[in-house]
Structure formats: structure tokens, C-alpha cells
Design a protein around this motif. Structure first.
Motif, PDB file in Angstrom:
ATOM      1  N   VAL A   1      42.146   6.187 -33.470  1.00 13.10           N
ATOM      2  CA  VAL A   1      42.437   4.872 -32.882  1.00 13.10           C
ATOM      3  C   VAL A   1      42.407   4.907 -31.356  1.00 13.10           C
ATOM      4  O   VAL A   1      41.916   3.969 -30.714  1.00 13.10           O
ATOM      5  CB  VAL A   1      43.775   4.278 -33.375  1.00 13.10           C
ATOM      6  CG1 VAL A   1      43.678   3.807 -34.805  1.00 13.10           C
ATOM      7  CG2 VAL A   1      44.931   5.234 -33.173  1.00 13.10           C
ATOM      8  N   ASP A   2      42.930   5.967 -30.753  1.00 15.75           N
ATOM      9  CA  ASP A   2      42.926   6.020 -29.289  1.00 15.75           C
ATOM     10  C   ASP A   2      41.517   6.235 -28.744  1.00 15.75           C
ATOM     11  O   ASP A   2      41.177   5.743 -27.663  1.00 15.75           O
ATOM     12  CB  ASP A   2      43.875   7.113 -28.793  1.00 15.75           C
ATOM     13  CG  ASP A   2      45.335   6.679 -28.836  1.00 15.75           C
ATOM     14  OD1 ASP A   2      45.590   5.466 -28.967  1.00 15.75           O
ATOM     15  OD2 ASP A   2      46.213   7.558 -28.764  1.00 15.75           O
TER      16      ASP A   2
ATOM     17  N   GLY B   1      48.877   6.298 -28.016  1.00 13.47           N
ATOM     18  CA  GLY B   1      49.642   7.539 -28.108  1.00 13.47           C
ATOM     19  C   GLY B   1      49.866   8.001 -29.528  1.00 13.47           C
ATOM     20  O   GLY B   1      50.861   8.667 -29.827  1.00 13.47           O
ATOM     21  N   VAL B   2      48.950   7.663 -30.432  1.00 15.09           N
ATOM     22  CA  VAL B   2      49.022   8.135 -31.819  1.00 15.09           C
ATOM     23  C   VAL B   2      48.590   9.601 -31.854  1.00 15.09           C
ATOM     24  O   VAL B   2      47.555   9.964 -31.289  1.00 15.09           O
ATOM     25  CB  VAL B   2      48.129   7.287 -32.734  1.00 15.09           C
ATOM     26  CG1 VAL B   2      48.025   7.900 -34.125  1.00 15.09           C
ATOM     27  CG2 VAL B   2      48.673   5.865 -32.824  1.00 15.09           C
TER      28      VAL B   2
ATOM     29  N   PHE C   1      50.955   9.770 -36.389  1.00 16.37           N
ATOM     30  CA  PHE C   1      52.293   9.302 -36.050  1.00 16.37           C
ATOM     31  C   PHE C   1      52.342   8.639 -34.674  1.00 16.37           C
ATOM     32  O   PHE C   1      51.707   9.098 -33.720  1.00 16.37           O
ATOM     33  CB  PHE C   1      53.278  10.477 -36.046  1.00 16.37           C
ATOM     34  CG  PHE C   1      53.524  11.078 -37.399  1.00 16.37           C
ATOM     35  CD1 PHE C   1      54.464  10.528 -38.260  1.00 16.37           C
ATOM     36  CD2 PHE C   1      52.815  12.185 -37.819  1.00 16.37           C
ATOM     37  CE1 PHE C   1      54.696  11.088 -39.507  1.00 16.37           C
ATOM     38  CE2 PHE C   1      53.040  12.750 -39.065  1.00 16.37           C
ATOM     39  CZ  PHE C   1      53.988  12.200 -39.906  1.00 16.37           C
ATOM     40  N   THR C   2      53.139   7.590 -34.594  1.00 18.04           N
ATOM     41  CA  THR C   2      53.533   7.034 -33.304  1.00 18.04           C
ATOM     42  C   THR C   2      54.788   7.767 -32.828  1.00 18.04           C
ATOM     43  O   THR C   2      55.348   8.602 -33.551  1.00 18.04           O
ATOM     44  CB  THR C   2      53.849   5.542 -33.428  1.00 18.04           C
ATOM     45  OG1 THR C   2      54.956   5.379 -34.337  1.00 18.04           O
ATOM     46  CG2 THR C   2      52.649   4.754 -33.945  1.00 18.04           C
ATOM     47  N   ALA C   3      55.252   7.415 -31.635  1.00 10.92           N
ATOM     48  CA  ALA C   3      56.417   8.102 -31.073  1.00 10.92           C
ATOM     49  C   ALA C   3      57.665   7.923 -31.912  1.00 10.92           C
ATOM     50  O   ALA C   3      58.503   8.831 -32.002  1.00 10.92           O
ATOM     51  CB  ALA C   3      56.670   7.602 -29.648  1.00 10.92           C
ATOM     52  N   ASP C   4      57.840   6.763 -32.553  1.00  7.67           N
ATOM     53  CA  ASP C   4      59.060   6.522 -33.324  1.00  7.67           C
ATOM     54  C   ASP C   4      58.857   6.664 -34.831  1.00  7.67           C
ATOM     55  O   ASP C   4      59.734   6.329 -35.617  1.00  7.67           O
ATOM     56  CB  ASP C   4      59.650   5.145 -32.995  1.00  7.67           C
ATOM     57  CG  ASP C   4      58.735   3.975 -33.384  1.00  7.67           C
ATOM     58  OD1 ASP C   4      57.690   4.212 -34.018  1.00  7.67           O
ATOM     59  OD2 ASP C   4      59.072   2.829 -33.039  1.00  7.67           O
TER      60      ASP C   4
ATOM     61  N   ALA D   1      47.878   1.037 -37.040  1.00  9.02           N
ATOM     62  CA  ALA D   1      47.871   2.488 -36.792  1.00  9.02           C
ATOM     63  C   ALA D   1      49.234   3.108 -37.082  1.00  9.02           C
ATOM     64  O   ALA D   1      50.229   2.416 -37.284  1.00  9.02           O
ATOM     65  CB  ALA D   1      47.488   2.749 -35.334  1.00  9.02           C
ATOM     66  N   GLY D   2      49.250   4.460 -37.086  1.00 12.32           N
ATOM     67  CA  GLY D   2      50.494   5.215 -37.130  1.00 12.32           C
ATOM     68  C   GLY D   2      51.220   5.178 -38.456  1.00 12.32           C
ATOM     69  O   GLY D   2      52.455   5.190 -38.491  1.00 12.32           O
TER      70      GLY D   2
END
Length: 379
Positions: free
Chosen positions: A202-203, A215-216, A306-309, A328-329
């Protein structure tokens, strides 16, 4: 070619979005690989569970249950879910972690049963009694027929007029005259809306479009199959893991699947299993069960993103170019949350309220937003 929406990424996320969006307008779904669902969607444990630590992800899973249990008429010729059950076991001293799992299940209305040692061993007799003090059992966990689900999305989207392009490499993405222009080999597709559902990429897709990354982070997970012990009928046993997630085992047709339950940050790509991870998984499984794995029958690796959270993203950022949306994520839960995520992104992109089933479980567009506070980089 002119469309209302271009979707980049033909895994389960992009396919579900195409299914739900194609009822609202013309859709083109683009996949770089020669067939859809090649990467993460094709390398999954195929388990439906709501025993998920991340709160939004857990609610999305529960919101997806009704669709997976009773899809629309004509969506699938075979049933998508079959009963399996999911058992999580703990050693003495790990009871607090089991209680958190039980509470997570109960928080979305799922059934959860506390078990003592005898109850856990009755469900999965290969567990070693000295390594099990208690367990939590999710009786309504299921196996997912991933191919039936994926093909249902693709077939349904196509029936509603969506164009499905596999083996299509993107040369360029630009915004011009209120339209997104996606250049492929030999053709150009235009649409006012672009959905980035490219999984681990995605990025990279965002970069092609001149959009800042989300940031994935892709993570590798290794799995393998091994022979069931002779004379031991494992077909009806549940999926089982230990509460600190050092391994899991799931019965498959004629064999068992095992994993280290690893999550190793890596670059996006066609990942392969590492011998050391397979060896560690076998060691961990043999420490806590009576299984003696021997040589695996097969082994593979897949990506979890994964995302940050650790919760997924569906929506747009104000700072991004107009008409650019993210999906995403999903963090290894993309299959089981795909009905809710597909419905959510369709509602968001069409500027409608989320479906009642999501709102009833407390899921809001703000929870899914790529602008939410928990995704912002540290100052």
C-alpha cells in the motif's frame, strides 16, 4: 477506460471492496499477479475467530459473522464457514491473560467457556497435562473456505459490471483534471476515486500516486503441515494455541497445520519460510504436546500487514490528494473481517453512514480513519 472507482490490489480486501462498491457504480479492480488472492489471502490459517486483542478488529470480525454464516443468495455454492472451535490454553500463572481473552470474546457477545485442565485435554487430547493449567474455548470459531469467499466476491462484482484485471502491472498513477489516471501496459484507466487495497504494497502504491505513506509494516508468518499420528482421529479437534502465542496447531484434511505464530517485520515481497522458524515451531509444539512432527509435509510463509495501533484503516486523509482512499492494515484478519471492511469502505467512499450492523457494535468511521490519533507519528 472510464470508471467511477479504481481499486488497486486483488486480494480479499480489494475483492470485497469491489463486490460492495460495484452495486454503487462502475468499478475496475487491478491485480499485478496473474491471479487474485495470490499473496496474504492465499496463505492464511483460514480461521474465523473474534478472540482478537485489537478492539476495532474484534468488532469488525463479529460484524462479519452474519454475512459469512448466511451470504446473499447466489453468492456461494458451498458454505463458507464450517464448525471448528478454538481452544487457547495456559500454564499456571498465565490465568490473567486467559481472563483478558475471555473478556474480549464476551465484549462482542461471543460465547466463551473457561475450562480446567481436564476440560482442555478432553477437547485436544494431544496436549501434555503438565503444561496445561486451564483454557478458554470459543465454540463458535469456524474454518473459512477462503477460495469460496474470494470467488464469491469476484463473481458477484463481475455480475454487477466490475472489470477484473489480473496480471496488470501499473506503470504510473497521476491525478489530472479531477480524475485518477492509472497507466497499465497498453491502456489507461480513469476514475475520480482510487482505492489503495494493495496489502503489503500500500505504501509503494501511495508513492506512485504522489501520496505520503501510511506506515503499514509487513510481517512474515511461517506455517507448515505435518502428518497426524497414526490411529489418532484429529479431524474434529479444535484449533489450539497457547496464550502467549508461541505456537498453534489446526487440524486440516488428512493432516495438521502448525505455526510458530511469528510476526517478523520484513519488506513486501514473495516471502518464503525460514528453516530456523520451522524448526523453532516444531520444537515449541513438541514441548507442549505429544506430537512428534518429523519432516513437514509442506511449508510456506505469508505476509500480515500492521498499522501502528494494530487496527485496520478504511478511509481518506485530508492531506492526501483528493479522491485517494486507503483499505489497509488488516493484520492477518483480512479474510475474516472482509465483509465488514468491504461494507465500511463502500459506505465511506459513497459518503454514507456505516451499516447498522457495524454501528451496533460500536464501529465508527473515526475508528477506521487513517487520520486517527493512534496512527500519528510520535512528535
Amino acid at each position: 477506460m472510464q470508471a467511477d472507482v479504481i481499486i488497486i490490489g486483488g486480494g480479499i480486501a480489494g475483492a470485497s471492496a469491489a463486490y460492495f462498491l460495484s452495486g454503487q457504480g462502475s468499478v475496475v479492480l487491478i491485480e499485478r499477479e496473474p491471479h487474485f488472492g495470490y499473496h496474504s489471502s492465499g496463505r492464511t490459517a483460514a480461521q474465523f475467530t473474534v478472540g482478537i486483542a485489537a478492539g476495532t478488529m474484534r468488532r469488525l470480525a463479529q460484524a462479519s459473522r452474519a454475512f459469512l454464516e448466511s451470504p446473499p443468495p447466489g453468492f456461494a455454492e458451498e458454505r463458507i464457514l464450517t464448525p471448528r472451535g478454538c481452544l487457547t490454553v495456559a500454564r499456571a500463572g498465565q490465568e490473567q491473560s486467559l481472563s483478558r481473552l475471555h473478556d474480549n470474546l464476551a465484549s462482542v457477545g461471543a460465547r466463551a467457556q473457561h475450562l480446567d485442565r481436564a476440560g482442555a485435554l478432553a477437547l485436544f487430547p494431544a496436549l501434555l497435562a503438565e503444561h496445561v493449567a486451564s483454557g478458554v474455548y470459543e465454540p463458535d470459531a469456524m474454518d473459512i473456505d477462503v477460495n469460496t469467499l474470494l470467488q464469491g466476491y469476484l463473481r458477484g462484482a463481475k455480475a454487477r459490471g466490475a472489470q477484473l484485471l489480473a496480471g496488470a502491472s501499473i506503470a504510473a498513477i497521476e491525478r489530472k483534471g479531477g480524475q485518477w489516471l492509472v497507466s497499465l501496459d497498453g491502456q489507461q484507466i480513469r476514475a475520480p476515486l482510487l482505492l489503495n487495497a494493495a496489502g503489503a504494497w500500500v505504501d509503494q502504491v501511495a508513492g506512485l500516486a504522489g501520496v505520503a505513506p501510511l506506515g503499514v509494516v509487513p510481517h512474515r508468518r511461517t506455517a507448515f503441515t505435518f502428518a497426524s499420528p497414526a490411529g489418532l482421529g484429529t479431524a474434529a479437534w479444535p484449533h489450539v494455541s497457547n496464550v502467549d502465542y508461541r505456537w498453534y496447531v489446526k487440524p486440516e484434511t488428512g493432516c495438521l497445520m502448525g505455526s510458530l505464530a511469528d510476526a517478523v517485520a520484513t519488506e513486501p515481497g514473495d516471502v518464503h519460510p525460514e528453516d530456523i522458524d520451522v524448526a523453532q515451531a516444531i520444537h515449541n509444539i513438541e514441548q507442549d504436546t505429544s506430537f512428534r512432527v518429523g519432516r513437514p509435509l509442506s511449508q510456506w510463509a505469508g505476509l500480515r500487514n500492521f498499522t501502528a495501533d494494530k487496527n485496520p484503516v478504511a478511509g481518506a486523509r485530508a492531506a492526501d490528494t483528493e479522491g485517494f482512499f486507503w483499505l489497509a492494515g488488516q493484520g492477518g484478519c483480512g479474510i475474516l473481517t472482509s465483509p465488514a471492511m468491504g461494507q465500511a469502505i463502500a459506505a465511506i467512499m459513497c459518503d454514507r453512514d456505516l451499516p447498522e450492523g457495524l454501528r451496533a457494535l460500536g464501529v465508527s468511521a473515526a475508528d477506521l480513519s487513517p487520520q486517527r490519533e493512534t496512527l500519528r507519528p510520535a512528535a
